[in-house]
Structures are given as structure tokens and as C-alpha cells.
Design a protein around this motif. Structure first.
Motif, PDB file in Angstrom:
ATOM      1  N   VAL A   1       0.854  -1.190   0.000  1.00 45.26           N
ATOM      2  CA  VAL A   1       0.000   0.000   0.000  1.00 45.26           C
ATOM      3  C   VAL A   1       0.889   1.238   0.000  1.00 45.26           C
ATOM      4  O   VAL A   1       1.743   1.400   0.870  1.00 45.26           O
ATOM      5  N   LEU A   2       0.668   2.101  -0.973  1.00 43.86           N
ATOM      6  CA  LEU A   2       1.431   3.345  -1.123  1.00 43.86           C
ATOM      7  C   LEU A   2       0.572   4.490  -0.604  1.00 43.86           C
ATOM      8  O   LEU A   2      -0.537   4.698  -1.065  1.00 43.86           O
ATOM      9  N   GLY A   3       1.105   5.231   0.355  1.00 45.03           N
ATOM     10  CA  GLY A   3       0.373   6.374   0.907  1.00 45.03           C
ATOM     11  C   GLY A   3       0.705   7.650   0.167  1.00 45.03           C
ATOM     12  O   GLY A   3       1.861   7.892  -0.199  1.00 45.03           O
ATOM     13  N   THR A   4      -0.305   8.487  -0.061  1.00 42.03           N
ATOM     14  CA  THR A   4      -0.102   9.726  -0.800  1.00 42.03           C
ATOM     15  C   THR A   4      -1.103  10.782  -0.351  1.00 42.03           C
ATOM     16  O   THR A   4      -2.196  10.459   0.122  1.00 42.03           O
ATOM     17  N   ARG A   5      -0.708  12.053  -0.499  1.00 39.89           N
ATOM     18  CA  ARG A   5      -1.684  13.123  -0.371  1.00 39.89           C
ATOM     19  C   ARG A   5      -2.664  13.005  -1.534  1.00 39.89           C
ATOM     20  O   ARG A   5      -2.395  12.333  -2.530  1.00 39.89           O
ATOM     21  N   ALA A   6      -3.809  13.687  -1.406  1.00 36.21           N
ATOM     22  CA  ALA A   6      -4.873  13.522  -2.387  1.00 36.21           C
ATOM     23  C   ALA A   6      -4.906  14.612  -3.453  1.00 36.21           C
ATOM     24  O   ALA A   6      -5.782  14.599  -4.319  1.00 36.21           O
ATOM     25  N   SER A   7      -3.955  15.554  -3.430  1.00 40.08           N
ATOM     26  CA  SER A   7      -3.960  16.609  -4.437  1.00 40.08           C
ATOM     27  C   SER A   7      -3.667  16.031  -5.809  1.00 40.08           C
ATOM     28  O   SER A   7      -3.093  14.940  -5.935  1.00 40.08           O
ATOM     29  N   LYS A   8      -4.034  16.769  -6.836  1.00 34.98           N
ATOM     30  CA  LYS A   8      -3.826  16.302  -8.206  1.00 34.98           C
ATOM     31  C   LYS A   8      -2.352  16.011  -8.461  1.00 34.98           C
ATOM     32  O   LYS A   8      -1.995  14.984  -9.053  1.00 34.98           O
TER      33      LYS A   8
ATOM     34  N   SER B   1       2.514  10.029  -7.342  1.00 38.74           N
ATOM     35  CA  SER B   1       2.408   8.691  -6.759  1.00 38.74           C
ATOM     36  C   SER B   1       2.061   7.651  -7.809  1.00 38.74           C
ATOM     37  O   SER B   1       2.581   6.524  -7.782  1.00 38.74           O
ATOM     38  N   GLU B   2       1.195   8.011  -8.742  1.00 39.16           N
ATOM     39  CA  GLU B   2       0.842   7.067  -9.812  1.00 39.16           C
ATOM     40  C   GLU B   2       2.033   6.788 -10.716  1.00 39.16           C
ATOM     41  O   GLU B   2       2.235   5.652 -11.167  1.00 39.16           O
ATOM     42  N   MET B   3       2.830   7.816 -10.987  1.00 44.85           N
ATOM     43  CA  MET B   3       4.042   7.613 -11.786  1.00 44.85           C
ATOM     44  C   MET B   3       4.996   6.660 -11.071  1.00 44.85           C
ATOM     45  O   MET B   3       5.557   5.744 -11.689  1.00 44.85           O
ATOM     46  N   PHE B   4       5.159   6.853  -9.761  1.00 43.06           N
ATOM     47  CA  PHE B   4       6.076   5.986  -9.029  1.00 43.06           C
ATOM     48  C   PHE B   4       5.482   4.592  -8.854  1.00 43.06           C
ATOM     49  O   PHE B   4       6.212   3.591  -8.923  1.00 43.06           O
ATOM     50  N   GLN B   5       4.188   4.515  -8.657  1.00 47.82           N
ATOM     51  CA  GLN B   5       3.504   3.223  -8.573  1.00 47.82           C
ATOM     52  C   GLN B   5       3.796   2.387  -9.825  1.00 47.82           C
ATOM     53  O   GLN B   5       4.094   1.189  -9.729  1.00 47.82           O
ATOM     54  N   ALA B   6       3.737   3.029 -10.984  1.00 44.80           N
ATOM     55  CA  ALA B   6       4.003   2.326 -12.245  1.00 44.80           C
ATOM     56  C   ALA B   6       5.444   1.826 -12.294  1.00 44.80           C
ATOM     57  O   ALA B   6       5.719   0.721 -12.788  1.00 44.80           O
ATOM     58  N   ARG B   7       6.381   2.616 -11.773  1.00 38.80           N
ATOM     59  CA  ARG B   7       7.784   2.197 -11.764  1.00 38.80           C
ATOM     60  C   ARG B   7       7.990   1.007 -10.830  1.00 38.80           C
ATOM     61  O   ARG B   7       8.752   0.083 -11.154  1.00 38.80           O
TER      62      ARG B   7
ATOM     63  N   LEU C   1      11.664  13.728  -5.409  1.00 39.86           N
ATOM     64  CA  LEU C   1      10.722  12.981  -4.581  1.00 39.86           C
ATOM     65  C   LEU C   1      11.503  12.197  -3.535  1.00 39.86           C
ATOM     66  O   LEU C   1      12.632  11.778  -3.779  1.00 39.86           O
ATOM     67  N   GLY C   2      10.894  12.007  -2.380  1.00 46.57           N
ATOM     68  CA  GLY C   2      11.477  11.171  -1.343  1.00 46.57           C
ATOM     69  C   GLY C   2      10.503  10.052  -1.021  1.00 46.57           C
ATOM     70  O   GLY C   2       9.333  10.308  -0.718  1.00 46.57           O
ATOM     71  N   ILE C   3      10.953   8.820  -1.141  1.00 46.74           N
ATOM     72  CA  ILE C   3      10.087   7.672  -0.864  1.00 46.74           C
ATOM     73  C   ILE C   3      10.419   7.152   0.525  1.00 46.74           C
ATOM     74  O   ILE C   3      11.513   6.640   0.775  1.00 46.74           O
ATOM     75  N   GLU C   4       9.478   7.328   1.435  1.00 44.20           N
ATOM     76  CA  GLU C   4       9.706   7.013   2.847  1.00 44.20           C
ATOM     77  C   GLU C   4       9.108   5.661   3.198  1.00 44.20           C
ATOM     78  O   GLU C   4       8.024   5.300   2.736  1.00 44.20           O
TER      79      GLU C   4
ATOM     80  N   THR D   1      -1.311  -0.724  -4.328  1.00 45.18           N
ATOM     81  CA  THR D   1      -2.532   0.071  -4.284  1.00 45.18           C
ATOM     82  C   THR D   1      -2.240   1.417  -3.634  1.00 45.18           C
ATOM     83  O   THR D   1      -1.336   1.543  -2.807  1.00 45.18           O
ATOM     84  N   LEU D   2      -3.011   2.420  -4.027  1.00 45.39           N
ATOM     85  CA  LEU D   2      -2.830   3.763  -3.479  1.00 45.39           C
ATOM     86  C   LEU D   2      -3.818   4.022  -2.348  1.00 45.39           C
ATOM     87  O   LEU D   2      -4.993   3.654  -2.461  1.00 45.39           O
ATOM     88  N   LYS D   3      -3.345   4.664  -1.293  1.00 44.78           N
ATOM     89  CA  LYS D   3      -4.234   5.103  -0.219  1.00 44.78           C
ATOM     90  C   LYS D   3      -4.072   6.607  -0.057  1.00 44.78           C
ATOM     91  O   LYS D   3      -2.977   7.092   0.230  1.00 44.78           O
ATOM     92  N   ARG D   4      -5.153   7.356  -0.252  1.00 45.46           N
ATOM     93  CA  ARG D   4      -5.127   8.811  -0.121  1.00 45.46           C
ATOM     94  C   ARG D   4      -5.250   9.202   1.349  1.00 45.46           C
ATOM     95  O   ARG D   4      -6.133   8.711   2.055  1.00 45.46           O
ATOM     96  N   ILE D   5      -4.378  10.107   1.775  1.00 48.86           N
ATOM     97  CA  ILE D   5      -4.366  10.544   3.162  1.00 48.86           C
ATOM     98  C   ILE D   5      -4.371  12.069   3.188  1.00 48.86           C
ATOM     99  O   ILE D   5      -3.511  12.708   2.563  1.00 48.86           O
ATOM    100  N   GLN D   6      -5.329  12.647   3.893  1.00 49.40           N
ATOM    101  CA  GLN D   6      -5.384  14.104   3.991  1.00 49.40           C
ATOM    102  C   GLN D   6      -4.469  14.560   5.124  1.00 49.40           C
ATOM    103  O   GLN D   6      -4.531  14.046   6.235  1.00 49.40           O
TER     104      GLN D   6
END
Length: 315
Positions: free
Chosen positions: A12-19, A25-31, A206-209, A42-47
Motif C-alpha cells: 500500500v502506497l500512501g499519498t496526499r490527495a492533491s492532483k 504517486s501514480e508515476m512511481f507506482q508504475a515504476r 521525490l522522497g520515498i519514505e 494500491t494507493l491510499k489517499r491521506i489528507q
């Protein structure tokens, strides 16, 4: 959610929900899917707090960390397995148990000017209203053009562009990287030379934590790490760490690598732009972090300490 650090088939990849955050996140998800085709991501949007509070300057509500804290909480609880951040939003001190596991190749680090009438920065009329949420940009723009009116501009990229087109501003300044990732480069009037506007620490990267003890995720992310970008960003962040600066303090740094050498430029400025202390240092890639600390010391010795004390209210 139970915390797993062994081998698994889903992450599960966490990401902010902004465009922009979703695009990154989608670009990195594909990589990740390319280098680990047997793992579903899968992506999880976090506010985050920074997303919820959009009508107050970031400097007044905590600055750095506002866009990562809730995501880091989700990492620590095991709710997500890794997170994609804009590196310039990541504090230099991470919570115990977390670390930046991957820094992909950097996008354009420069600032970009978008003006309503297509005017270059030098051609903006006296008193032009320029929107930015960054004290770093404000101080440098005022240093070059003290006649301008710098006004607060918060919100996602599409919100900022809409405010410009509605006539609330004559021009706005944004990170070129975000506009490029969203394929909005046609909006850019001018890329600002770093001699005019030195970028934020980590801008364009980008920093992947992830969790320090998660060897499975570490192994996957290591395949996507870009050592030259990581070295450059680590040098910039070492400078920031020594200056104890947040993202809303007028501190800038930009490192470039040529062969086995790194050149780091750094800057500390007063909010009104009247005082700008700028210097550069060069050395080997192996010295990257030490160079950041050394350059920070030089800036402090030349008067940056007085500027920072005044901003932090400790003078």
C-alpha cells in the motif's frame, strides 16, 4: 492493521490527495510495478494538516512537516507500506523507525513564473501583484524587484492557476517540477534562473519514505534509487539541518554534480529581501553532507544567524 515486514504480494502506497501528489504517486507506482511485477501496489489517499488549512500562511501554522505527519503516522502503524513525498516538504529529522529509502531522478528544480499577460519577470509593471506561499521566493523576488507586491497564495496548483486567471494576481511563482509532472508546461511564462531565485532544498525531487526494518520494501525501492539525485539532495538537506530551518524560512540551496564533484549554492535572506547572504562550496561527492554543513557555517558566520534569530523571534 497488523504490521508486516516480510515478503508479500500486495503493498500500500500512501499519498496526499492533491492532483499533483496523485500524479507523482501514480508515476512511481508504475515504476514499482515494472521492477516488481509480482507485487500489486494500491494507493491510499491521506489528507494532511497542510491540505486541510489553506487560508493561513504555512509559516504561521508550523511550516515543514504539515504535509507528511499523518502519512508518517500511517507508516508507523502499518496502515501503508511506503509513501511518496515531495522532498522539499520532508523535515530533516524523521520519526524513529522511518527513513527515506529511495530518491528517484530529479525533475527540473527551478521556480517558474506564470504571468497573466505573458510578461517576463523583469517586465512586470511596478506594483505588480505576485502570488506565492513561499518566504524563500518572496525574499528573493523582493531583493531583485522591491517595487513588487508579494501576496499570499495557497492551494493546489489548479487552484493557484485559477486565481491567477481570475485576475487576483498579475503573476504567480510555482515549482517548475509540478507543472512539468502535470504536463502544464504551456502555462509557464519563464523559468527563473537560480541566480534570481535559488530553489528550495530538495525542490524537484521525490522522497520515498518507508519503515527502516522493512527489508522487502527496501529491496524493491533500492532498484529505483538515483544516486546522483540522492547525493545532491543530501547535501542540500545537511545545510538545512545545520540551519535548523523549516520550509517557510527564507533558506535556499541547490546542488549540482559534474563528474565526481558537487557544487552547492546556499542562501539565507531576510523576509523583506533587503539582506541576502549567499555563498557556494565545491568538493567531492563523498563529502556531500559535510559540504552542506560547512556551507551553512559560512552563511551563519556572514550574518545568517542574525536573520534566523529575527525570524524565529530569538534575537
Amino acid at each position: 492493521m497488523s504490521r508486516s515486514t516480510g515478503q508479500r504480494s500486495t503493498l500500500v502506497l500512501g499519498t496526499r490527495a492533491s492532483k499533483l501528489a496523485l500524479q507523482q504517486s501514480e508515476m512511481f507506482q508504475a515504476r514499482v510495478q515494472e521492477v516488481a511485477p509480482g507485487v500489486a501496489v494500491t494507493l491510499k489517499r491521506i489528507q494532511t494538516s497542510g491540505d486541510k488549512i489553506v487560508d493561513v500562511p504555512l509559516a504561521k501554522i508550523g511550516g515543514k512537516g504539515l504535509f507528511v505527519k499523518e502519512i508518517e503516522d500511517a507508516l508507523l502503524s502499518g496502515e501503508i507500506d511506503f509513501a511518496v513525498h515531495s522532498m522539499k516538504d520532508v523535515p530533516t529529522q524523521l520519526p524513529e523507525g522511518l527513513e527515506i529509502l529511495c530518491v528517484p531522478p530529479r525533475e527540473d528544480a527551478r521556480d517558474a513564473l506564470i504571468s497573466r499577460e505573458g510578461r517576463l519577470f523583469k517586465d512586470l509593471p511596478p506594483g505588480a501583484r505576485v502570488g506565492t506561499s513561499s518566504l524563500r521566493r518572496q525574499s528573493q523576488l523582493l531583493h531583485a524587484r522591491p517595487d513588487l507586491r508579494i501576496e499570499m497564495l495557497r492551494g493546489n496548483l489548479d487552484t493557484r492557476l485559477r486565481k491567477l486567471k481570475e485576475g487576483q494576481f498579475d503573476a504567480i511563482v510555482l515549482a517548475a517540477a509540478g507543472l512539468r509532472r502535470l504536463a502544464w508546461t504551456q502555462e509557464i511564462t519563464e523559468y527563473l534562473d537560480p541566480r534570481l531565485s535559488l530553489p528550495a532544498i530538495g525542490q524537484g525531487a521525490l522522497g520515498i519514505e518507508g519503515r527502516s526494518d522493512d527489508g522487502f520494501v527496501r529491496d524493491i525501492l533500492n532498484r529505483l534509487n538515483h544516486p546522483p539525485t540522492r547525493v545532491a539532495v543530501s547535501s542540500e538537506r545537511a545545510l538545512l539541518h545545520r540551519l535548523e530551518g523549516g520550509c517557510q524560512v527564507p533558506i535556499a540551496a541547490y546542488a549540482t554534480l559534474v563528474d565526481d564533484e558537487i557544487q552547492l549554492e546556499g542562501l539565507v535572506a531576510s523576509v523583506d529581501g533587503k539582506t541576502v547572504i549567499r555563498d557556494a562550496i565545491r568538493g567531492t561527492i563523498a563529502e556531500a553532507q559535510a559540504l552542506g554543513t560547512q556551507l551553512a557555517e559560512r552563511l551563519l558566520s556572514r550574518g545568517a544567524d542574525k536573520i534566523l534569530c529575527a525570524i524565529y523571534g530569538t534575537a
